[in-house]
Design an enzyme around this catalytic site. Structure first.
Site, PDB file in Angstrom:
ATOM      1  N   LYS A  38      -3.905   2.078  10.627  1.00  0.00           N
ATOM      2  CA  LYS A  38      -4.747   1.562   9.541  1.00  0.00           C
ATOM      3  C   LYS A  38      -4.002   0.522   8.718  1.00  0.00           C
ATOM      4  O   LYS A  38      -4.576  -0.495   8.312  1.00  0.00           O
ATOM      5  CB  LYS A  38      -5.213   2.718   8.655  1.00  0.00           C
ATOM      6  CG  LYS A  38      -6.158   3.685   9.360  1.00  0.00           C
ATOM      7  CD  LYS A  38      -6.774   4.682   8.411  1.00  0.00           C
ATOM      8  CE  LYS A  38      -5.797   5.743   7.952  1.00  0.00           C
ATOM      9  NZ  LYS A  38      -5.544   6.766   8.994  1.00  0.00           N
ATOM     10  N   LYS A  39      -2.713   0.757   8.472  1.00  0.00           N
ATOM     11  CA  LYS A  39      -1.957  -0.190   7.661  1.00  0.00           C
ATOM     12  C   LYS A  39      -1.707  -1.488   8.424  1.00  0.00           C
ATOM     13  O   LYS A  39      -1.673  -2.574   7.826  1.00  0.00           O
ATOM     14  CB  LYS A  39      -0.629   0.428   7.217  1.00  0.00           C
ATOM     15  CG  LYS A  39      -0.776   1.750   6.480  1.00  0.00           C
ATOM     16  CD  LYS A  39      -1.804   1.697   5.368  1.00  0.00           C
ATOM     17  CE  LYS A  39      -2.029   3.056   4.743  1.00  0.00           C
ATOM     18  NZ  LYS A  39      -3.120   3.041   3.745  1.00  0.00           N
ATOM     19  N   SER A  75      -1.685   7.401  13.331  1.00  0.00           N
ATOM     20  CA  SER A  75      -2.883   7.380  12.487  1.00  0.00           C
ATOM     21  C   SER A  75      -2.634   6.595  11.207  1.00  0.00           C
ATOM     22  O   SER A  75      -3.414   5.710  10.837  1.00  0.00           O
ATOM     23  CB  SER A  75      -3.311   8.808  12.157  1.00  0.00           C
ATOM     24  OG  SER A  75      -4.401   8.818  11.265  1.00  0.00           O
ATOM     25  N   THR A 122      -8.576  11.169  -2.730  1.00  0.00           N
ATOM     26  CA  THR A 122      -8.557  10.209  -3.827  1.00  0.00           C
ATOM     27  C   THR A 122      -9.952   9.690  -4.158  1.00  0.00           C
ATOM     28  O   THR A 122     -10.319   9.544  -5.329  1.00  0.00           O
ATOM     29  CB  THR A 122      -7.629   9.038  -3.479  1.00  0.00           C
ATOM     30  OG1 THR A 122      -6.293   9.541  -3.311  1.00  0.00           O
ATOM     31  CG2 THR A 122      -7.615   7.999  -4.585  1.00  0.00           C
ATOM     32  N   ASP A 154       0.848  -1.190   0.000  1.00  0.00           N
ATOM     33  CA  ASP A 154       0.000   0.000   0.000  1.00  0.00           C
ATOM     34  C   ASP A 154       0.885   1.242   0.000  1.00  0.00           C
ATOM     35  O   ASP A 154       2.088   1.172   0.282  1.00  0.00           O
ATOM     36  CB  ASP A 154      -0.929   0.000   1.221  1.00  0.00           C
ATOM     37  CG  ASP A 154      -2.128   0.925   1.056  1.00  0.00           C
ATOM     38  OD1 ASP A 154      -2.232   1.605   0.024  1.00  0.00           O
ATOM     39  OD2 ASP A 154      -2.959   0.969   1.986  1.00  0.00           O
ATOM     40  N   LYS A 155       0.257   2.352  -0.309  1.00  0.00           N
ATOM     41  CA  LYS A 155       0.925   3.650  -0.337  1.00  0.00           C
ATOM     42  C   LYS A 155       0.060   4.653   0.394  1.00  0.00           C
ATOM     43  O   LYS A 155      -1.169   4.584   0.361  1.00  0.00           O
ATOM     44  CB  LYS A 155       1.142   4.078  -1.792  1.00  0.00           C
ATOM     45  CG  LYS A 155       1.456   5.562  -2.016  1.00  0.00           C
ATOM     46  CD  LYS A 155       0.210   6.308  -2.444  1.00  0.00           C
ATOM     47  CE  LYS A 155       0.477   7.788  -2.681  1.00  0.00           C
ATOM     48  NZ  LYS A 155      -0.798   8.528  -2.897  1.00  0.00           N
ATOM     49  N   HIS A 156       0.697   5.592   1.081  1.00  0.00           N
ATOM     50  CA  HIS A 156      -0.034   6.673   1.740  1.00  0.00           C
ATOM     51  C   HIS A 156       0.654   7.987   1.417  1.00  0.00           C
ATOM     52  O   HIS A 156       1.876   8.048   1.317  1.00  0.00           O
ATOM     53  CB  HIS A 156      -0.066   6.473   3.258  1.00  0.00           C
ATOM     54  CG  HIS A 156      -0.862   7.522   3.976  1.00  0.00           C
ATOM     55  ND1 HIS A 156      -2.214   7.433   4.172  1.00  0.00           N
ATOM     56  CD2 HIS A 156      -0.489   8.720   4.514  1.00  0.00           C
ATOM     57  CE1 HIS A 156      -2.651   8.499   4.803  1.00  0.00           C
ATOM     58  NE2 HIS A 156      -1.624   9.305   5.016  1.00  0.00           N
ATOM     59  N   SER A 157      -0.151   9.020   1.240  1.00  0.00           N
ATOM     60  CA  SER A 157       0.379  10.362   1.006  1.00  0.00           C
ATOM     61  C   SER A 157      -0.098  11.287   2.112  1.00  0.00           C
ATOM     62  O   SER A 157      -1.235  11.169   2.591  1.00  0.00           O
ATOM     63  CB  SER A 157      -0.099  10.893  -0.352  1.00  0.00           C
ATOM     64  OG  SER A 157       0.173  12.277  -0.471  1.00  0.00           O
ATOM     65  N   ARG A 168      -8.523  15.893  15.726  1.00  0.00           N
ATOM     66  CA  ARG A 168      -7.261  16.564  15.411  1.00  0.00           C
ATOM     67  C   ARG A 168      -7.507  17.768  14.518  1.00  0.00           C
ATOM     68  O   ARG A 168      -6.859  18.806  14.649  1.00  0.00           O
ATOM     69  CB  ARG A 168      -6.288  15.603  14.738  1.00  0.00           C
ATOM     70  CG  ARG A 168      -5.574  14.656  15.689  1.00  0.00           C
ATOM     71  CD  ARG A 168      -4.876  13.533  14.944  1.00  0.00           C
ATOM     72  NE  ARG A 168      -4.008  14.047  13.911  1.00  0.00           N
ATOM     73  CZ  ARG A 168      -3.720  13.375  12.788  1.00  0.00           C
ATOM     74  NH1 ARG A 168      -4.256  12.199  12.557  1.00  0.00           N
ATOM     75  NH2 ARG A 168      -2.909  13.900  11.884  1.00  0.00           N
TER      76      ARG A 168
END
Length: 450
Positions: free
Chosen positions: A191-192, A187, A124, A84-87, A172
């Site tokens: 999730k990951k 955070s 997204t 997976d990827k997160h930005s 937050r």
């Protein structure tokens, strides 16, 4: 007052003491169960923001948040290939739209859990929901079926996955603690961890339009993510990428889908392709599908160029509710057919360059703020986004402009831009007297696991 009570924990962190694992777990259980008052949660978030957390505390927080809900389960044969990827967010960031199917074309399984952004131009899922029929909300069982069919999915966070994060994330935003390094780290990684991915890459953006304005602050977050991710059993790497100018040339949901399709065809802006291949190369290397990040980037580039990534994107759209004829038209149709399918704004307005000069920069933040006013983003959860609103950059950094030459095209549903909006947009264009030049790379540096 018992030592483990919530006020005592808040006071302890307020005074700069470190919290024990069981204290953090108790706090997160209370957040999840709803027994901790909203004011108390806000006070704890501010105490963490001001006093910080060490690596062990951050790890405990991420673990407790991950354990607050359901963990996803995948077939044994997918072990090692789940990525997976997160930005951390930016203007014009449509990387996930191209990266997820490209990774699927390289043999990975990509259960990408994304969001609908609060802010200037959405997230997204907002971009994908510009496609008629696309379904973002998926159960874990549906995610598994989509991954079996297409190899990738982009879905919303279910209420079962890390529910403590949903509560903390919302608070937050209203307590000015969004940029707390331990809270951001926990955070993302909670999730990951619940998602049970094998490898993760995080695109940590820095600059005037990013959550972290300086390279050093972004580097500190990246180092925290890589270290804590590794302790959670996730092979984690990070890329530090510049976010002063918009990524690519398009901003706004429908326009960004069109630009992502160009990338999936092996075309499109060079900076978008650079970021997609760099992040994908890191993931292919980390999950053992490539001997190095550079070789992985090359393999991912081939998936963009040979059509396999575009085919994976079409399969994902079909598996997520888009009618087959629409998915085919979007992926194989002409530019005009694609625009008709996604819908077009009523007005397209070009802005002229005020004088001659070389484009030194196009500031992303003022551009995003005006688009938000026009309907491209949301201020509160539940606000509607107009996917047709957006902007196209008609120039690139380093290009020479003549007076009156169009440099920006704004798509909106009003009659005319207001004077203040035009002024704000024109101020986003920075011109200099230099000779034309090639812009620098988007990726400033990589942060890799030891």
């Amino acid at each position: 007052m018992a030592e483990g009570s919530i006020p005592a924990l808040i006071r302890k962190k307020r005074d700069g003491e470190r919290l024990q694992d069981e204290e953090i777990e108790s706090f997160v259980r209370g957040v999840t169960a709803g027994t901790v008052q909203e004011g108390q949660i806000g006070a704890m978030l501010m105490a963490i923001r001001l006093r910080g957390m060490d690596a062990a505390e951050t790890l405990a927080l991420a673990r407790a948040m991950a354990a607050s809900g359901r963990a996803l389960a995948w077939p044994e044969g997918w072990r090692g290939r789940l990525v997976d990827k997160h930005s951390t967010g930016g203007v014009g960031d449509k990387v996930s739209l191209a990266l997820a199917p490209a990774l699927a074309a390289c043999g990975c399984k990509v259960p990408m859990i994304s969001g609908r952004g609060l802010g200037h131009t959405g997230g997204t899922l907002d971009k994908l929901e510009a496609i008629p029929g696309f379904s973002a909300a998926q159960s874990p069982e549906q995610m598994r079926r989509i991954l079996e069919q297409a190899g990738c999915c982009i879905v919303g966070q279910s209420e079962e996955l890390a529910p403590a994060d949903r509560v903390l994330y919302a608070l937050r935003d209203v307590t000015a603690t969004v940029d707390s390094q331990p809270l951001v780290t926990a955070s993302i990684l909670s999730k990951k961890a619940a998602e049970k991915v094998s490898a993760l890459v995080v695109d940590v953006k820095f600059g005037s339009a990013a959550l972290f304005p300086t390279l050093e602050s972004a580097r500190q977050l990246a180092q925290s993510l890589v270290a804590v991710g590794g302790r959670l059993g996730i092979r984690t790497a990070a890329a530090l990428s510049r976010m002063d100018a918009p990524l690519g040339r398009c901003v706004g949901s429908s326009l960004e889908v069109l630009e992502a399709l160009q990338c999936l065809e092996g075309r499109g802006p060079a900076d978008l392709r650079e970021l997609v291949t760099a992040l994908g190369g890191l993931l292919l290397w980390q999950c053992g599908a490539a001997p190095s990040a550079a070789r992985g980037a090359g393999r991912l580039a081939r998936a963009l160029d040979d059509g396999s990534a575009l085919r994976a994107f079409e399969a994902m759209l079909g598996a997520q509710g888009v009618p087959p004829a629409s998915a085919r038209l979007l992926c194989a149709g002409s530019a005009a057919q694609r625009r008709r399918l996604l819908g077009q704004a009523a007005t397209r307005q070009d802005l002229p360059a005020p004088r001659a000069g070389t484009v030194q920069q196009v500031e992303a933040l003022p551009l995003a703020r005006v688009l938000h006013e026009l309907g491209a983003g949301r201020t509160r959860v539940g606000d509607t986004i107009n996917p047709r609103v957006g902007a196209e950059l008609l120039v690139s950094v380093g290009q020479r402009l003549q007076p009156g030459q169009p440099w920006l095209r704004v798509h909106h549903d009003g009659a005319e831009l207001g004077a203040a909006q035009r002024q704000a947009l024109q101020a986003a264009l920075a011109l200099c007297e230099d000779e034309p030049f090639e812009p620098g790379p988007r990726v400033a540096e990589l942060v890799l696991p030891r």
